[in-house]
Structures are given as C-alpha cells and as structure tokens.
Write an enzyme that holds these catalytic residues in place. Structure first.
Site, PDB file in Angstrom:
ATOM      1  N   ASN A   9     -35.011  46.665 -53.336  1.00 39.88           N
ATOM      2  CA  ASN A   9     -34.998  47.407 -54.822  1.00 39.88           C
ATOM      3  C   ASN A   9     -36.364  46.960 -55.410  1.00 39.88           C
ATOM      4  O   ASN A   9     -36.666  46.001 -55.930  1.00 39.88           O
ATOM      5  CB  ASN A   9     -34.014  46.664 -55.613  1.00 39.88           C
ATOM      6  CG  ASN A   9     -33.800  46.815 -57.063  1.00 39.88           C
ATOM      7  OD1 ASN A   9     -34.375  47.783 -57.475  1.00 39.88           O
ATOM      8  ND2 ASN A   9     -33.132  46.015 -57.918  1.00 39.88           N
ATOM      9  N   LYS A  11     -37.264  48.107 -58.304  1.00 45.96           N
ATOM     10  CA  LYS A  11     -37.338  48.072 -59.787  1.00 45.96           C
ATOM     11  C   LYS A  11     -38.649  48.998 -60.365  1.00 45.96           C
ATOM     12  O   LYS A  11     -38.709  49.995 -59.681  1.00 45.96           O
ATOM     13  CB  LYS A  11     -37.491  46.438 -60.484  1.00 45.96           C
ATOM     14  CG  LYS A  11     -36.523  45.572 -59.449  1.00 45.96           C
ATOM     15  CD  LYS A  11     -36.575  44.239 -60.014  1.00 45.96           C
ATOM     16  CE  LYS A  11     -35.636  43.130 -59.065  1.00 45.96           C
ATOM     17  NZ  LYS A  11     -35.424  42.233 -59.798  1.00 45.96           N
ATOM     18  N   HIS A  95     -26.601  46.304 -61.344  1.00 43.26           N
ATOM     19  CA  HIS A  95     -27.536  45.387 -61.398  1.00 43.26           C
ATOM     20  C   HIS A  95     -27.596  44.593 -62.416  1.00 43.26           C
ATOM     21  O   HIS A  95     -27.320  44.920 -63.570  1.00 43.26           O
ATOM     22  CB  HIS A  95     -28.834  45.948 -61.001  1.00 43.26           C
ATOM     23  CG  HIS A  95     -29.814  44.996 -60.435  1.00 43.26           C
ATOM     24  ND1 HIS A  95     -30.696  44.129 -61.443  1.00 43.26           N
ATOM     25  CD2 HIS A  95     -30.349  44.792 -59.273  1.00 43.26           C
ATOM     26  CE1 HIS A  95     -31.204  43.172 -60.599  1.00 43.26           C
ATOM     27  NE2 HIS A  95     -31.172  43.440 -59.266  1.00 43.26           N
ATOM     28  N   GLU A  97     -29.865  43.204 -64.188  1.00 39.39           N
ATOM     29  CA  GLU A  97     -30.742  43.765 -65.123  1.00 39.39           C
ATOM     30  C   GLU A  97     -30.244  44.933 -66.141  1.00 39.39           C
ATOM     31  O   GLU A  97     -30.665  44.982 -67.135  1.00 39.39           O
ATOM     32  CB  GLU A  97     -32.226  44.063 -64.625  1.00 39.39           C
ATOM     33  CG  GLU A  97     -32.885  42.791 -63.910  1.00 39.39           C
ATOM     34  CD  GLU A  97     -33.996  42.888 -62.962  1.00 39.39           C
ATOM     35  OE1 GLU A  97     -34.250  44.133 -62.563  1.00 39.39           O
ATOM     36  OE2 GLU A  97     -34.151  42.013 -62.293  1.00 39.39           O
ATOM     37  N   GLU A 167     -25.129  39.122 -56.215  1.00 42.01           N
ATOM     38  CA  GLU A 167     -26.731  38.673 -56.755  1.00 42.01           C
ATOM     39  C   GLU A 167     -26.113  37.601 -58.029  1.00 42.01           C
ATOM     40  O   GLU A 167     -26.227  37.984 -59.045  1.00 42.01           O
ATOM     41  CB  GLU A 167     -27.239  39.619 -57.440  1.00 42.01           C
ATOM     42  CG  GLU A 167     -27.557  40.704 -56.143  1.00 42.01           C
ATOM     43  CD  GLU A 167     -28.731  41.355 -56.367  1.00 42.01           C
ATOM     44  OE1 GLU A 167     -29.700  41.499 -55.587  1.00 42.01           O
ATOM     45  OE2 GLU A 167     -28.916  42.218 -57.414  1.00 42.01           O
ATOM     46  N   GLY A 173     -35.371  36.975 -59.019  1.00 41.91           N
ATOM     47  CA  GLY A 173     -36.741  36.865 -59.429  1.00 41.91           C
ATOM     48  C   GLY A 173     -37.030  35.472 -59.956  1.00 41.91           C
ATOM     49  O   GLY A 173     -38.029  35.374 -60.495  1.00 41.91           O
ATOM     50  N   SER A 213     -34.042  36.146 -54.543  1.00 37.38           N
ATOM     51  CA  SER A 213     -35.124  35.470 -54.086  1.00 37.38           C
ATOM     52  C   SER A 213     -34.924  35.304 -52.585  1.00 37.38           C
ATOM     53  O   SER A 213     -35.516  34.207 -52.120  1.00 37.38           O
ATOM     54  CB  SER A 213     -35.319  34.422 -54.620  1.00 37.38           C
ATOM     55  OG  SER A 213     -35.513  34.191 -56.149  1.00 37.38           O
TER      56      SER A 213
HETATM   57  C1  PEP Z   1     -32.870  41.969 -57.209  1.00 42.49           C
HETATM   58  O1  PEP Z   1     -33.324  42.583 -58.116  1.00 42.49           O
HETATM   59  O2  PEP Z   1     -31.825  42.643 -56.712  1.00 42.49           O
HETATM   60  C2  PEP Z   1     -33.532  40.800 -56.548  1.00 42.49           C
HETATM   61  C3  PEP Z   1     -32.407  40.353 -55.748  1.00 42.49           C
HETATM   62  O3  PEP Z   1     -34.695  40.466 -56.897  1.00 42.49           O
HETATM   63  P1  PEP Z   1     -35.441  39.206 -56.189  1.00 42.49           P
HETATM   64  O4  PEP Z   1     -35.301  39.358 -54.635  1.00 42.49           O
HETATM   65  O5  PEP Z   1     -36.824  39.566 -56.678  1.00 42.49           O
HETATM   66  O6  PEP Z   1     -34.628  37.731 -56.639  1.00 42.49           O
END
Ligand code: PEP
Length: 250
Positions: A9, A11, A95, A97, A167, A173, A213
């Site tokens: 992803n 973003k 997601h 976000e 998630e 992040g 992460s």
């Molecule tokens: C995401 O945005 O779906 C995500 C898992 O981000 P990150 O791997 O940077 O934590």
C-alpha cells in the site's frame, strides 16, 4: 492451501514516473515466480500507467479506496467501474487511515465492499483495533463489530472473493509490530468468526493478511503462524529491493 499474498500500500507516495519505474523493476525482479501473490496499490493518478507497465505480469493492481456510488455528483471521488477500467483487480477498503482521517464508519465501508464486489473487483478489507481499545480489553468486540457491520449482506460467495487484512492501528507506520503471537490470536478470532457465519470451508480458504510495520526482518516469523496468510505492507513497500525481500521471505 492459500498462496501467500504480499500486498504493498503506497498511500500518497510516488509520481506517475516513479510508479512506472517501480512496477517495471518489480516485474523484472519477480520474474516468473508465482508461489507468492503480489499486489501493489499506487495512488489513483498512477493506476492506468502502472497497469500498462504490469501487462502480462502476475502482479495484480489495487486501488487504495473507492466511492460506493456508480456515478454522479461526488466531486473528487472515483467509482469501482472507473478503477476496473483503469486496470485494477483489487481495492483496499476500510484502511484505518480512511476510518480515522476521513471518518469512514463500518456502514460506509460495507457499502464500499458491496460496490467493489458488484464490479467484480477483489476487496482487501481492513480491520483493526486502536491501542486504547486493546488496553481496555475491547479488541475482540471491536474486531467482531467491524466484521459484522462491514460484511453485512455479503454472501459466502462474496467472502470467497474477499481478502481480509488485520491491521492493528497501533502498529501502522509506528515501527511497533504486533508479536507473531498477538497477530495469530486475532487472525484465529477472525477465521473462527468467518467459520461461524459462512462455514468452516469458506473460512479456511479466506486469505487473512497481517499489516502493521512489516519489514524484511519480521515477515518470516509472522508467516510461521498458521492463520497468517500474507502481509499488507505500507512503508516497506516503497522500495523495490525491500519489498522484494519481503516477497521472498523464507
Ligand atoms: C498500512 O498502511 O497498511 C501499513 C501496514 O503501513 P506500515 O507497513 O507502514 O505500518
């Protein structure tokens, strides 16, 4: 046996030129390897150009969001049919976000899932609890609520087309990954819930990805867990070499 899914992803990152360069190099690096299902989700502007760059490759293209309406007066929005025409096979829906920054609740996410499936696209449906919810002992109720309301009206066949991503919001992040045991506990909960609603067979066939992460360092251990079928990767999916290391985990 579910083929492991590694989805990136991006973003709000990469220009069209950068996205095409990435897709071209990823395609070369992956070669004919097909024991891992690889998905990338560029921003809207780059979708069509990346679809061209990936033509004939096994890498699948995803959008990061969609609007649930077919068309109309929704300034700034993009429909499922538009994404399909641009070359997408999948869409990330729900997601965290989108939930926290753009106020998307379970009911809206449910309409987006339905629009995605109606168009014949594969949803990557994200669920996850915040740190406060986890610390208050509410993780199971939050996850089950997101599943129940998010998947409302969906049939067992719809679930067969859907990928789920767990998630934890506190791991996205932040550099703070759920331990393999913590992730497995939630993946099991999700699979058990799917089993109760849609039957054990359907639940066993559903890919449940972990996101939060994920890096080349932690992917292998996460993937040893029986109910983790892949990863949704944010930051570490932006560099071809790093993303390839994740794809090639042993
Ligand atoms: C995401 O945005 O779906 C995500 C898992 O981000 P990150 O791997 O940077 O934590």
């Amino acid at each position: 046996m579910i083929r492991p899914v590694i989805a990136g992803n991006w973003k709000m990152n990469k220009t069209i030129a950068e996205a095409v360069d990435f897709a071209t190099r990823l395609r070369e690096a992956l070669g004919s390897r097909d024991d891992r299902e690889v998905i990338i989700a560029p921003p809207f502007t780059a979708l069509q150009a990346v679809a061209e760059a990936l033509r004939g490759s096994p890498i699948r293209l995803a959008a990061q969001n969609l609007h649930e309406a077919e068309k109309g007066a929704y300034t700034g929005e993009v429909s499922a049919a538009m994404l399909s025409e641009a070359g997408c096979a999948c869409v990330i829906v729900g997601h965290s976000e989108r939930r926290t920054l753009f106020g998307e609740g379970n009911e809206r996410i449910n309409r987006k899932l339905q629009a995605t499936l109606t168009e014949g696209l594969q949803p990557i449906f994200c669920v996850g609890e915040t740190l406060a919810e986890r610390e208050a002992g509410r993780m199971p109720a939050v996850i089950e609520g997101q599943l129940k309301e998010g998947l409302n009206h969906l049939t067992a066949d719809d679930i067969g087309e859907t990928v789920i991503a767990y998630e934890p919001v506190w791991a996205i992040g932040t550099g703070r990954t759920a331990s393999p045991g913590q992730a497995q506990e939630v993946h099991r909960l999700i699979r058990d819930w799917l089993g109760q609603q849609y039957g054990a067979g359907r639940a066993a066939e559903t890919a449940i990805l972990y996101g939060g992460s994920v890096t080349p360092k932690n992917i292998s251990e996460l993937m040893t867990q029986p109910d983790i079928n892949g990863a949704l990767v944010g930051g570490a999916s932006l560099d071809v070499a790093t993303f390839m290391e994740i794809i090639q985990y042993q």
